[in-house]
Design an enzyme around this catalytic site. Structure first.
Site, PDB file in Angstrom:
ATOM      1  N   HIS A 187       0.812  -1.216   0.000  1.00  0.00           N
ATOM      2  CA  HIS A 187       0.000   0.000   0.000  1.00  0.00           C
ATOM      3  C   HIS A 187       0.845   1.265   0.000  1.00  0.00           C
ATOM      4  CE1 HIS A 187      -3.523  -2.531   1.808  1.00  0.00           C
ATOM      5  NE2 HIS A 187      -3.286  -2.792   0.542  1.00  0.00           N
TER       6      HIS A 187
ATOM      7  N   ASN B  33      -3.548 -12.645  15.200  1.00  0.00           N
ATOM      8  CA  ASN B  33      -4.396 -11.456  15.119  1.00  0.00           C
ATOM      9  C   ASN B  33      -5.324 -11.415  16.320  1.00  0.00           C
ATOM     10  OD1 ASN B  33      -5.062  -9.119  13.402  1.00  0.00           O
ATOM     11  ND2 ASN B  33      -7.100 -10.024  13.321  1.00  0.00           N
TER      12      ASN B  33
END
Length: 256
Positions: free
Chosen positions: A123, A228
């Site tokens: 990104h 996570n």
């Protein structure tokens, strides 16, 4: 959970070529909020997501002014890498980390000491700026100085054919509505295809095409370990799912 931790540790210990896919969760312990978590930037203020959309950024000077002020005051400028970032550097020094494919734009992997050639920034990066007209690309620091001096919507000052460009400046990051650089994405795909383990860290695995690297790994028969804080759409593809603070989990999983 203990069984998953043991499985994750064993899977990582037996790997010689690991690709880490990292998301915003690896940087939260460095004081950088994520976007989609319970305390995420967009969770608290859904309207803020508009500022991350390319169409609105290019077409609305008010949006650009807001984005530049957010960028100027970002906690990322003062943030330091945490044990999660450092653990990946240690894994690299063991010669077992093939690549860090990151959705993050904060540059903390490189700041921690990761070889920049191994960090694939899907990104982009907030530490550089680019011009939407002449494609000039350079460091962000001079633009931040212009903002501190009072500019609200800085434009490109590059000289092109003897004329100041004047194009819209944007951080060298990927916004919604903006395509990823295909060369960067190809590097990420090739890294996963050549690995023997995929380690997904701190990512919701809901943003594509980054998230698609997980089913790609599964199709190629790679063991997948997910670290996570919250469930992801691909937990069922993983050999182990660990829900512990990343800065605590990675040193333990890597035997550090």
């Amino acid at each position: 959970m203990p069984a998953d931790v043991d499985m994750a540790r064993a899977t990582i210990a037996g790997a010689s070529s690991i690709v880490a896919l990292t998301g915003a969760g690896i940087s939260t312990d460095s004081g950088i909020p994520d976007f989609r978590g319970p305390q995420g930037v967009w969770t608290k203020d859904p309207a803020a997501e508009r500022t991350a959309t390319l169409q609105h950024y290019l077409g609305d000077a008010d949006v650009r002014r807001k984005v530049w002020q957010t960028r100027l005051h970002s906690p990322a400028w003062e943030a330091e890498p945490n044990l999660g970032h450092q653990s990946l550097v240690d894994l690299e020094h063991q010669g077992r980390l093939a690549a860090v494919v990151t959705q993050n734009i904060d540059g903390l992997h490189q700041k921690a000491g990761s070889d920049p050639h191994l960090v694939i920034e899907l990104h982009g990066t907030m530490r550089e700026v680019t011009c939407w007209s002449c494609q000039m690309r350079g460091p962000m620091a001079p633009i931040l100085e212009r903002l501190r001096a009072g500019e609200e919507d800085p434009h490109c000052q590059a000289v092109v054919d003897g004329v100041i460009c004047g194009g819209i400046l944007k951080s060298a990051t990927i916004s919604f509505g903006q395509a990823l650089d295909p060369r960067v994405l190809d590097r990420a795909v090739m890294a996963v295809e050549a690995a023997d383990v995929l380690l997904a860290i701190g990512s919701t695995l809901t943003v594509h095409p980054a998230a698609a690297l997980v089913p790609l790994a599964a199709r190629n028969g790679l063991p997948i370990v997910i670290v996570n804080a919250h469930p992801t759409p691909y937990d069922d593809l993983a050999v182990a799912v660990v829900r512990t603070s990343i800065s605590e989990a990675l040193p333990a999983l890597f035997g550090q």
